[in-house]
Design an enzyme around this catalytic site. Structure first.
Site, PDB file in Angstrom:
ATOM      1  CG  ASP A   4      31.902  38.356 -32.159  1.00  0.00           C
ATOM      2  OD1 ASP A   4      30.837  38.632 -32.725  1.00  0.00           O
ATOM      3  OD2 ASP A   4      31.958  37.734 -31.077  1.00  0.00           O
TER       4      ASP A   4
ATOM      5  CG  HIS B  98      27.595  38.330 -31.414  1.00  0.00           C
ATOM      6  ND1 HIS B  98      28.860  37.803 -31.335  1.00  0.00           N
ATOM      7  CD2 HIS B  98      26.828  37.587 -30.581  1.00  0.00           C
ATOM      8  CE1 HIS B  98      28.853  36.778 -30.490  1.00  0.00           C
ATOM      9  NE2 HIS B  98      27.630  36.628 -30.019  1.00  0.00           N
TER      10      HIS B  98
ATOM     11  CB  SER C 122      27.890  35.317 -27.089  1.00  0.00           C
ATOM     12  OG  SER C 122      28.030  34.553 -28.237  1.00  0.00           O
TER      13      SER C 122
END
Ligand code: CA
Ligand code: CA
Length: 651
Positions: free
Chosen positions: A200, A257, A417
């Site tokens: 990620d 994220h 996600s």
């Protein structure tokens, strides 16, 4: 802050992703216009993120995004074969390409093209070379959530709302009860925690939740800060994962994220919204390949995937994707299957059908890939979520999910996600209960021990939504079945190439600016045209033999004599570097590229001699030649290995 109940209201299924994306005014036309160009110089950062989001949204195979001036090529056979050497010599000298990275174990290479060479042309030519298994652009991927944070909260605000339970727990209990609370209290901390690789944007490793729960993976075989690759895995000081963007071991999250995703995985392990935090039962291995804009390359994604399974992760969380098929990534995913891992992947946020327009990596047909759609708290498919009655496996909550954000904060975000890490976290807890269970069996259990949801009929293969409680309980009770079906990888390289080239010449002039040997000299011609050599090119060839996998055919500096037999000629020279695959020799005589030679190489002390046959695979203006050994006898190789013990490694 909002009370927990309000999350449920906000997260209703009529929340519409497109309202978020539309005001930016991006269209797929604009995407086409940027195809193959230098994205960074022509596109504002924020727009770039959205472009990639749109790439996922529209899932148009004819509009791939890739790194300008780079290709990934996989050769047939062994990296030390004469054919491979010849190809690499050709790439470096005839085509003036620079080797960026090699995976010699796989005979795969990431090249930077010389100025003026177009990606399309290089890929087309390479594919005609009989030595090439596949060649493709270095595609760009993006994270699978596009909304940023809806709301953010401080730790104090979160804890004030978590007197009896966490906001998240209430949300999950009242909305879509995946039952994580049933998992929090069970089981003790295993001696060896299951490792979840989060591929990620990185991780804020100092977030108090990560720190206090000791959730961060540690590579116990690596000594921090000594500049040495102690465990010999090819990565120096990789103590807590690896940063493939900066190519070092220092981990951070400049997007947020990856931290958010990691927090969701940990929230399946325990209540991360209330103190005190407990010792985690799992470890999180952060592998950063997406940059601060949520954008990353195929080459770095591949590095991260291999790193994960080669360093102990059996659960891989992939909250990212793109519309373009990559044979190299396909192969990396198949490798994770061969290692018994589970590859959990986001289905994408385009609101489209993956059966018709695939999203990668979630659409690879490798049996350990579990493709995750996002559902609302009322168990409807989220409006933005991709779906697919035969290609998307399971629903999981993905709307207004509360988790960690960097600097000790919390925030809500939406996307496949966010749905994906609930599944990865569940797989990790299944591993806690059944450490030897492989990924394929975990996937089977996740798909059968789910909540049946009528609304998901035809939308996902299982017609169901994740049920953590059931899956973990079942994993605890059932025996380990180590069998898994054979998987024969079938490349779709030709189809992919056709689609990537169909759109035309990318930035127009770029594809027409080939210079010198790069233009009009197909790879398959077998003719090697020597260009004026830059010292860097020589260095690149030397580096080829010192790849990340340093344990195979490491190259050493050596200073010894060599006799060279070419036909009926007998020449003398010296050897300056040597490996088990070949040597660099220096001689005043002129040797022909591709010519067969027989070498009698002396040991550095002149006492021993070995004879090997080989082929000249490159040469330079300083009368240095690269010779690839051709089926060298084992006793010759073991003596060379003896000589090189104690010699200095070549750069
Ligand atoms: Ca290491
Ligand atoms: Ca070290």
């Amino acid at each position: 802050m909002r009370r927990a109940h309000n999350y449920v209201q906000i997260a209703s299924h009529d929340w519409n992703y497109r309202k978020v994306s539309k005001p930016l005014g991006l269209s797929s036309d604009k995407l086409v216009g940027h195809r193959g160009c230098n994205l960074k110089s022509t596109t504002p950062l924020r727009s770039l993120v959205m472009l990639l989001a749109l790439a996922g949204l529209t899932a148009q195979a004819q509009t791939p995004q890739y790194v300008p001036g780079e290709v990934i090529v996989r050769l047939k056979g062994d990296a030390d074969s004469a054919e491979s050497y010849a190809f690499l010599g050709k790439a470096t000298y005839s085509k003036a390409m620079n080797l960026k990275e090699s995976w010699t174990g796989m005979n795969m290479y990431n090249f930077k093209l010389s100025k003026g060479q177009s990606v399309e042309q290089a890929v087309t030519e390479m594919k005609k070379d009989p030595a090439v298994l596949y060649a493709e652009p270095n595609y760009i991927f993006g994270k699978s959530s596009d909304t940023g944070m809806h709301q953010t909260f401080s730790a104090a605000e979160i804890q004030a709302a978590s007197v009896d339970n966490s906001a998240q727990a209430v949300y999950m209990a009242t909305g879509a009860p995946i039952g994580v609370q049933n998992v929090w209290g069970t089981s003790t901390v295993p001696v060896t925690k299951p490792v979840v690789a989060v591929i990620d944007t990185g991780l804020d490793t100092t977030h108090f939740v990560i720190e206090q729960s000791h959730a961060l993976w540690t590579n116990v075989n690596e000594t921090p800060g000594d500049g040495i690759d102690n465990d010999g895995n090819g990565y120096v000081d990789d103590v807590h994962g690896w940063n493939f963007v900066d190519n070092n071991g220092s981990m951070y999250d400049d997007d947020g994220h990856g931290t958010h995703v990691s927090g969701i995985i940990l929230s399946v392990d325990q209540n991360i919204y209330a103190t005190p935090l407990r010792e985690s039962k799992i470890s999180i291995m952060p592998l950063k390949f997406l940059n601060g804009n949520g954008v990353g390359t195929t080459s770095n994604a591949i590095r991260a995937v291999y790193y994960a399974v080669n360093n102990g992760a059996r659960i891989l969380n992939n909250s990212w994707g793109g519309p373009t098929y990559s044979a190299a990534l396909h192969e990396a995913v198949a490798y994770t299957y061969s290692k018994g891992a589970i590859f959990v992947a986001a289905a994408g946020n385009a609101g489209t059908n993956n059966d018709a327009t695939p999203m990668y990596p979630s659409s690879y047909d490798v049996p350990n890939v579990i493709s995750i759609a996002a559902t609302t708290d009322y168990d409807y498919l989220a409006s933005f979520s991709n779906f697919g009655g035969s290609t998307v496996d399971l629903g999981s909550p993905g709307v207004y999910i509360l988790s960690l954000i960097p600097n000790d904060g919390f925030g809500t975000s939406s996307g496949t996600s966010m749905a994906t890490p609930f599944v990865a976290g569940t797989a990790a807890q299944m591993s806690v209960e059944s450490p030897n269970m492989n990924g394929y069996q975990m996937k089977s259990i996740l798909l059968t021990q789910k909540a049946n949801v009528t609304q998901l009929n035809g939308k996902v293969v299982s017609a169901g939504r994740l049920n953590t409680s059931n899956a973990v309980t079942y994993a605890k009770s059932v025996g380990v079945d180590a069998s898994q079906p054979a998987y024969v990888l079938s490349y779709q390289a030709d189809r992919q190439l056709a689609s990537s080239i169909a759109g035309g010449g990318g930035c127009g002039t770029v594809s027409k600016m080939g210079v010198g040997a790069a233009e009009g000299s197909p790879w398959s011609s077998g003719v090697i045209v020597l260009l004026v050599l830059a010292p860097l090119a020589v260095l690149a060839v030397m580096r080829m033999r010192a790849p990340a996998n340093r344990r195979k055919h490491e190259r050493f500096k050596i200073n010894s004599d060599v006799r060279i037999s070419v036909g009926d000629r007998e020449l003398v020279g010296s050897v300056s570097t040597i490996s088990l695959g070949g040597a660099q020799i220096n001689t005043e005589a002129l040797l022909q590229d591709g010519g067969l030679v027989s070498l009698t190489i002396s040991s550095p002390d002149g006492v021993d001699k070995v004879e090997v046959a080989g082929r000249v695979v490159w040469s330079d203006v300083n009368k240095a030649y690269g010779v690839a050994f051709n089926q060298a006898p084992q006793n010759a190789l073991s003596r060379i290995a003896d000589w090189t013990r104690g010699l200095q490694k070549a750069a």
